[in-house]
Structure formats: C-alpha cells, structure tokens
Design a protein around this motif. Structure first.
Motif, mmCIF file in Angstrom:
data_model
loop_
_atom_site.group_PDB
_atom_site.id
_atom_site.type_symbol
_atom_site.label_atom_id
_atom_site.label_comp_id
_atom_site.label_asym_id
_atom_site.label_seq_id
_atom_site.Cartn_x
_atom_site.Cartn_y
_atom_site.Cartn_z
ATOM 1 N N GLY A 1 -0.978 11.048 -9.777
ATOM 2 C CA GLY A 1 -0.632 10.255 -8.598
ATOM 3 C C GLY A 1 0.760 10.557 -8.083
ATOM 4 O O GLY A 1 1.736 10.453 -8.825
ATOM 5 N N GLY B 1 2.653 8.954 -5.679
ATOM 6 C CA GLY B 1 3.320 7.880 -4.945
ATOM 7 C C GLY B 1 4.615 7.536 -5.675
ATOM 8 O O GLY B 1 5.105 8.317 -6.491
ATOM 9 N N THR C 1 5.338 5.380 -8.049
ATOM 10 C CA THR C 1 5.274 5.209 -9.499
ATOM 11 C C THR C 1 5.260 6.568 -10.197
ATOM 12 O O THR C 1 6.046 6.818 -11.121
ATOM 13 N N ASN D 1 3.052 2.330 4.231
ATOM 14 C CA ASN D 1 3.431 0.915 4.190
ATOM 15 C C ASN D 1 4.465 0.537 5.264
ATOM 16 O O ASN D 1 4.817 1.327 6.127
ATOM 17 N N LEU E 1 9.333 -2.346 3.626
ATOM 18 C CA LEU E 1 10.184 -3.461 3.190
ATOM 19 C C LEU E 1 10.455 -3.291 1.697
ATOM 20 O O LEU E 1 9.515 -3.238 0.899
ATOM 21 N N ALA F 1 -0.877 6.865 -12.459
ATOM 22 C CA ALA F 1 -0.067 6.297 -11.371
ATOM 23 C C ALA F 1 -0.823 6.433 -10.052
ATOM 24 O O ALA F 1 -0.248 6.714 -9.011
ATOM 25 N N SER F 2 -2.131 6.219 -10.125
ATOM 26 C CA SER F 2 -2.956 6.424 -8.925
ATOM 27 C C SER F 2 -3.273 5.113 -8.219
ATOM 28 O O SER F 2 -3.890 5.123 -7.146
ATOM 29 N N GLY G 1 -3.551 0.912 6.207
ATOM 30 C CA GLY G 1 -3.780 1.343 4.830
ATOM 31 C C GLY G 1 -4.387 0.221 4.004
ATOM 32 O O GLY G 1 -4.641 -0.880 4.508
ATOM 33 N N GLY H 1 0.850 -5.151 -2.541
ATOM 34 C CA GLY H 1 1.542 -4.926 -1.264
ATOM 35 C C GLY H 1 3.049 -4.952 -1.378
ATOM 36 O O GLY H 1 3.750 -5.094 -0.375
ATOM 37 N N ARG H 2 3.558 -4.841 -2.600
ATOM 38 C CA ARG H 2 5.023 -4.819 -2.792
ATOM 39 C C ARG H 2 5.363 -3.733 -3.791
ATOM 40 O O ARG H 2 5.847 -4.014 -4.886
HETATM 41 C C1 LIG Z 1 -0.307 -0.911 4.927
HETATM 42 C C2 LIG Z 1 0.515 -1.176 3.722
HETATM 43 C C3 LIG Z 1 1.704 -1.886 3.841
HETATM 44 C C4 LIG Z 1 2.517 -2.089 2.704
HETATM 45 N N1 LIG Z 1 3.757 -2.618 2.878
HETATM 46 C C5 LIG Z 1 4.627 -2.610 1.836
HETATM 47 C C6 LIG Z 1 5.985 -2.960 2.009
HETATM 48 O O1 LIG Z 1 6.440 -3.240 3.107
HETATM 49 N N2 LIG Z 1 6.792 -2.986 0.916
HETATM 50 C C7 LIG Z 1 6.347 -2.626 -0.324
HETATM 51 O O2 LIG Z 1 7.111 -2.666 -1.282
HETATM 52 N N3 LIG Z 1 5.060 -2.245 -0.517
HETATM 53 C C8 LIG Z 1 4.200 -2.202 0.525
HETATM 54 N N4 LIG Z 1 2.928 -1.772 0.355
HETATM 55 C C9 LIG Z 1 2.479 -1.404 -1.004
HETATM 56 C C10 LIG Z 1 2.989 -0.042 -1.440
HETATM 57 O O3 LIG Z 1 2.776 0.924 -0.449
HETATM 58 C C11 LIG Z 1 2.252 0.348 -2.719
HETATM 59 O O4 LIG Z 1 2.339 -0.709 -3.638
HETATM 60 C C12 LIG Z 1 2.873 1.600 -3.317
HETATM 61 O O5 LIG Z 1 2.635 2.693 -2.471
HETATM 62 C C13 LIG Z 1 2.305 1.863 -4.698
HETATM 63 O O6 LIG Z 1 2.881 3.055 -5.159
HETATM 64 P P1 LIG Z 1 2.111 3.929 -6.210
HETATM 65 O O7 LIG Z 1 2.886 5.143 -6.433
HETATM 66 O O8 LIG Z 1 1.833 3.094 -7.415
HETATM 67 O O9 LIG Z 1 0.691 4.232 -5.541
HETATM 68 P P2 LIG Z 1 0.351 5.060 -4.225
HETATM 69 O O10 LIG Z 1 1.514 5.157 -3.340
HETATM 70 O O11 LIG Z 1 -0.891 4.457 -3.644
HETATM 71 O O12 LIG Z 1 0.034 6.508 -4.779
HETATM 72 C C14 LIG Z 1 -1.075 6.788 -5.579
HETATM 73 C C15 LIG Z 1 -1.415 8.258 -5.400
HETATM 74 O O13 LIG Z 1 -2.377 8.630 -6.383
HETATM 75 C C16 LIG Z 1 -3.189 9.627 -5.813
HETATM 76 N N5 LIG Z 1 -4.435 9.745 -6.581
HETATM 77 C C17 LIG Z 1 -5.474 8.885 -6.632
HETATM 78 N N6 LIG Z 1 -6.433 9.335 -7.457
HETATM 79 C C18 LIG Z 1 -5.985 10.521 -7.953
HETATM 80 C C19 LIG Z 1 -6.525 11.491 -8.842
HETATM 81 N N7 LIG Z 1 -7.747 11.351 -9.378
HETATM 82 N N8 LIG Z 1 -5.779 12.597 -9.112
HETATM 83 C C20 LIG Z 1 -4.538 12.785 -8.563
HETATM 84 N N9 LIG Z 1 -4.004 11.896 -7.715
HETATM 85 C C21 LIG Z 1 -4.708 10.778 -7.407
HETATM 86 C C22 LIG Z 1 -3.398 9.153 -4.384
HETATM 87 O O14 LIG Z 1 -3.806 10.217 -3.526
HETATM 88 C C23 LIG Z 1 -2.028 8.580 -4.045
HETATM 89 O O15 LIG Z 1 -1.215 9.499 -3.355
HETATM 90 C C24 LIG Z 1 2.069 -1.624 1.438
HETATM 91 C C25 LIG Z 1 0.859 -0.941 1.318
HETATM 92 C C26 LIG Z 1 0.089 -0.699 2.452
HETATM 93 C C27 LIG Z 1 -1.182 0.057 2.300
#
Ligand SMILES: Cc1cc2nc3c(=O)[nH]c(=O)nc-3n(C[C@H](O)[C@H](O)[C@H](O)COP(=O)(O)OP(=O)(O)OC[C@H]3O[C@@H](n4cnc5c(N)ncnc54)[C@H](O)[C@@H]3O)c2cc1C
Length: 427
Positions: A36, A38, A40, A71, A74, A236-237, A340, A367-368
């Motif tokens: 993943g 993102g 994390t 997102n 924020l 971290a997906s 999203g 969402g945070r």
């Molecule tokens: C519209 C929207 C508004 C939001 N607003 C806010 C905000 O204002 N403030 C805030 O703090 N948070 C906000 N969030 C939440 C925030 O965006 C998420 O909590 C954050 O992106 C999580 O980060 P992450 O790295 O854990 O996951 P993600 O950013 O979702 O990343 C996960 C990644 O894993 C990848 N993946 C999935 N499966 C696999 C696989 N099998 N192999 C390899 N890669 C894979 C995906 O393609 C993705 O890129 C919002 C979310 C959305 C959708």
C-alpha cells in the motif's frame, strides 16, 4: 492518475510529479515488504529505511491512489469520538496512549514535512470545527473542554470571531484547534514517497499484491510480475484493499465523500473568505467541509458519491450550498470535482491487526488518516525494528471482523446523502 478526472481532481492537477517508479519484475528480497502506497505504507517505508532496513513497497496503482490522493487535506488531531469516550472503549492504558499519539499527530506531520522539505502546501493556522446551531455549539464546547484539559492548544471562537475567520455568518461559533492545519494531500503522499526512496526504500507501482505464502521462516508476497521474499509484511492497504488483505475493507462501512474546487478566487473574495486559511468542517450529521488551496481555490465537500443519479444531485447542491454559506461567491464556477471512499469502523476507532506471525498493520481511520496514517506508519516501523514491543503499541491487537450488513449500510449512507442534498435545505 487513472485518466479519470473524477478520482483525484484538484490534487492531481496541482501536485508535483511523482517519483519515477516501475512495476515489480522478477523475484526480490527485503527485510520488510509494505503493501500500500498511502500515508501509512509510505511513512512505514520511510521510517524503516531511515533505520537501515531493506524495504520494498508494493502499490497496486499509483502513489496516493487510495484515500491519500483524494481527501480534503485536513490534518486533524484525534478522532471523531470524544476524547473522554476513548478510554471507555479501549481501556485506560490504550485509551490514553491513543489520545496522546493522535492528539500530537498533526505536529508529527509538520515535523516530517519540515525535515524532508516536502512541498505540500502545508498550512499551520489550525482548523475550525464550525458549530451549527445551539446543539453544535454544545458539542464543540465539550470537545474543546476535554482537549484543553489534556493540554491541547484549542479554544472556542464566538459567532462573530468565526465569521471573521471564515467569511460567513452561518455558524454559531467554532472550535479553533491550533495543532491542526491543511495540506495538499497527494503532494504529501508523493513527497513521502520521494523521501522514502531517498532513504533507500524501493517502491513498485502498478504492482498489486495478489497472494502471500510462508516459505520457511519468511514470507513471499506475489504480484503478477514477480515476488518479494521478506521477514515482515506491513499491511497498509486500508479501505482501498484488494487481494490478500481485502478483509480490512470488509470491517468498515463505505461513506462516500465528494469535493468541488472553485476557480482561484479574486483578491477581494480572498480578503473575506478564510483569510488565515484554516481548514473547516461543520457539526451537521451530513457534514460539509471547506478549505483553501495555495492558489486561492475554495475546496468544498460533503457526503456523497459523484456517480449515477448522485452526480447531478450533489453538483446542484454544492452550487446552492456554497452561495448560501458564502453569498460573495455568487457566480463563482467550480473547476474540478472528485470523490472517494471513506471506511468507517463500528466504533469509529482505528485497528491494529496481527494477521499472522510478522504480518501486521494499522487501519480504520474513519476519514481522518493524514495524521494517524503518518504516525501509525512510524509506529509499525518501530515495532518491526524491535524498538516498540507489542505490549507498548497504541492499540491492542484485534481480530478482523466483517461488519454485519456493511453493503446495506454503505448504500444507506450514499442514498441518505443524496436525499438530503436533493431536499436541499442546509441550515
Ligand atoms: C474523500 C475523502 C476525504 C477525506 N478527508 C480526510 C481529511 O480531510 N483528513 C484526513 O486526515 N483524512 C481524510 N480522509 C481519510 C484519508 O484519506 C485516509 O484515512 C488515508 O488516506 C489512509 O491512508 P492509508 O495509507 O492508510 O491508505 P490509503 O491512502 O487508502 O492507501 C492504501 C493504498 O493501498 C493500495 N492497495 C490496496 N490493495 C493493494 C494490494 N493488494 N497491493 C498493493 N497495494 C494495494 C491502494 O491502491 C492505495 O493506494 C479522507 C478520505 C476520503 C476518501
């Protein structure tokens, strides 16, 4: 990204280019494989690589494809849950640890952005949680009291002060949280990726993990083009999970959220609307949010999916609601629109999962995730490096449990937002 203007909208348009990455080809070995790309996964990869671990990160699509690139931007302190309720759910030890970690998490984001000079439009003037009516005022007053008792830099603004800072008089007051702020979310993800690569991590995009298997004491993570053998897997997906850890998605309910960004506002408009550039959201159940980007575009969002019948309904609502809140924006056009998927856990709190020996991950950010993803990524890195034993983590190990009726609940949120926005009344 994806050739779909409705996936990453404004952020794709204004983020610096991503670092050059290629898909995984052949068989590779590492100490840790991260699934993943993102916040994390990138934060975990960066912090592991900085300490000398050999890390390979696999991203199914592009860096920031998931929530990280879509997102509002924020950078929040804490979760939706009132601080006083968290020890009740997690117990006093984990409750206090989580509150400390997430309360300070926005400051950790600032420090990381500064340390690596990440160009992501970071703003440090705080956020405004805007109160709608007396009920909203009561809620933010209590939230403020609880955070202030924990030493956080928060205070309540009167309706008049709120109007001066936001440029609208529709709110009964606001909670100003000076720990928090805003950033360009996709630029932050790309900057983290750049820093992780500079620290020695390898990132492979367009490389979805398709399966995992045990090979002796190590793990093998397979993709269509190759595999990675490693001692540890970091999952971290999050809510965009596909493949072997899809269950992470199934323990969360879908809450779609959209954003519209205006054209850059005029000098005159910028004098009244968010002159200090705080990020804002309100206390309504179907909440709205707004913030400014560096070029002076107002990003205005709410619950809903810009697809099928939702697209015209939410578009029309956004036009009406924007002018209702900011009459000075009458006639201002939206330039981009995107949406999203937010994942909501049943208690609105994040999770730490141990899927198997040496297979771990944080998820469920409700969402945070900007600040939590950043600090949980660092936390998981410290755990793998042996600096943080399992007993000292900020969350207990929990099983992955599918939410009952999750599809129905997600459809209810999507339809509910459409009905509310169709009916149109805002305040
Ligand atoms: C519209 C929207 C508004 C939001 N607003 C806010 C905000 O204002 N403030 C805030 O703090 N948070 C906000 N969030 C939440 C925030 O965006 C998420 O909590 C954050 O992106 C999580 O980060 P992450 O790295 O854990 O996951 P993600 O950013 O979702 O990343 C996960 C990644 O894993 C990848 N993946 C999935 N499966 C696999 C696989 N099998 N192999 C390899 N890669 C894979 C995906 O393609 C993705 O890129 C919002 C979310 C959305 C959708």
């Amino acid at each position: 990204m994806l050739n779909d203007p409705r996936s990453h909208g404004l952020w794709e348009k204004t983020a610096p280019a991503p670092p050059q990455t290629v898909a995984l080809r052949g068989n590779a070995t590492a100490d840790v494989v991260v699934i993943g790309g993102g916040y994390t996964g990138l934060s975990a990869a960066l912090h592991l690589a900085e300490k000398g671990a050999k890390v390979i990160l696999l991203e199914a699509h592009e860096i920031g494809f998931g929530g990280a690139g879509r997102n509002v931007g924020l950078i929040n302190g804490g979760m939706w849950t009132m601080p006083s309720e968290i020890p009740g759910v997690l117990g006093p030890v984990y409750g206090e640890r989580l509150l400390d970690l997430l309360g300070n998490a926005p400051l950790a984001v600032r420090a990381l952005v500064e340390k690596h000079a990440i160009p992501c439009e970071i703003e440090k003037q705080g956020t405004l949680h805007c109160a709608v009516g007396d009920k909203g005022l009561e809620e933010i007053t209590e939230r403020c009291r609880q955070w202030a008792a924990r030493g956080a830099d928060v205070r309540i603004l009167s309706a008049a002060e709120t109007a001066t800072r936001t440029g609208t008089d529709v709110y009964a007051g606001a909670l100003l949280d000076m720990r928090a702020g805003t950033l360009q979310p996709l630029a932050y993800a790309r900057g983290l990726a750049q820093s992780a690569i500079a620290a020695g991590a390898a990132i492979h995009t367009r490389s979805p993990a398709t399966s995992t298997e045990r090979t002796g004491s190590r793990w093998l993570v397979n993709t269509a083009g190759g595999s990675v053998s490693a001692d540890w897997i970091v999952v971290a997906s999050e809510f965009y999970s596909t493949g072997p850890f899809e269950a992470v998605r199934n323990e969360q309910v879908l809450l779609p959220y959209f954003n519209f960004a205006t054209v850059p506002l005029s000098e005159e408009q910028l004098k009244t609307i968010l002159p200090e550039r705080q990020g804002c959201w309100d206390t309504k159940e179907i909440l709205s949010s707004f913030r400014m980007d560096h070029a002076g575009r107002l990003v205005f969002g709410s619950v809903g999916a810009l697809r099928n019948s939702g697209l015209p309904v939410h578009r029309a609502w956004a036009k009406r609601a924007l002018v209702q809140i900011f009459p000075q924006l009458k006639g201002t056009e939206f330039e981009t629109e995107w949406y999203g998927r937010i994942g909501m856990t049943d208690d609105a709190l994040p999770r730490f999962h141990k899927f198997d020996d040496n297979v771990v991950g944080f998820s469920g950010y409700n969402g945070r995730g900007i600040a939590p993803g950043t600090v949980f990524g660092k936390t998981v890195a410290s755990h793998i490096l042996g600096e943080l034993p399992e007993a000292d983590l900020p969350l207990p190990v929990s099983d992955v449990r599918e939410v009952p009726l999750r599809t129905l609940k997600g459809a209810y949120y999507e339809a509910g937002a459409q009905i509310a926005h169709f009916a149109g009344a805002r305040f």
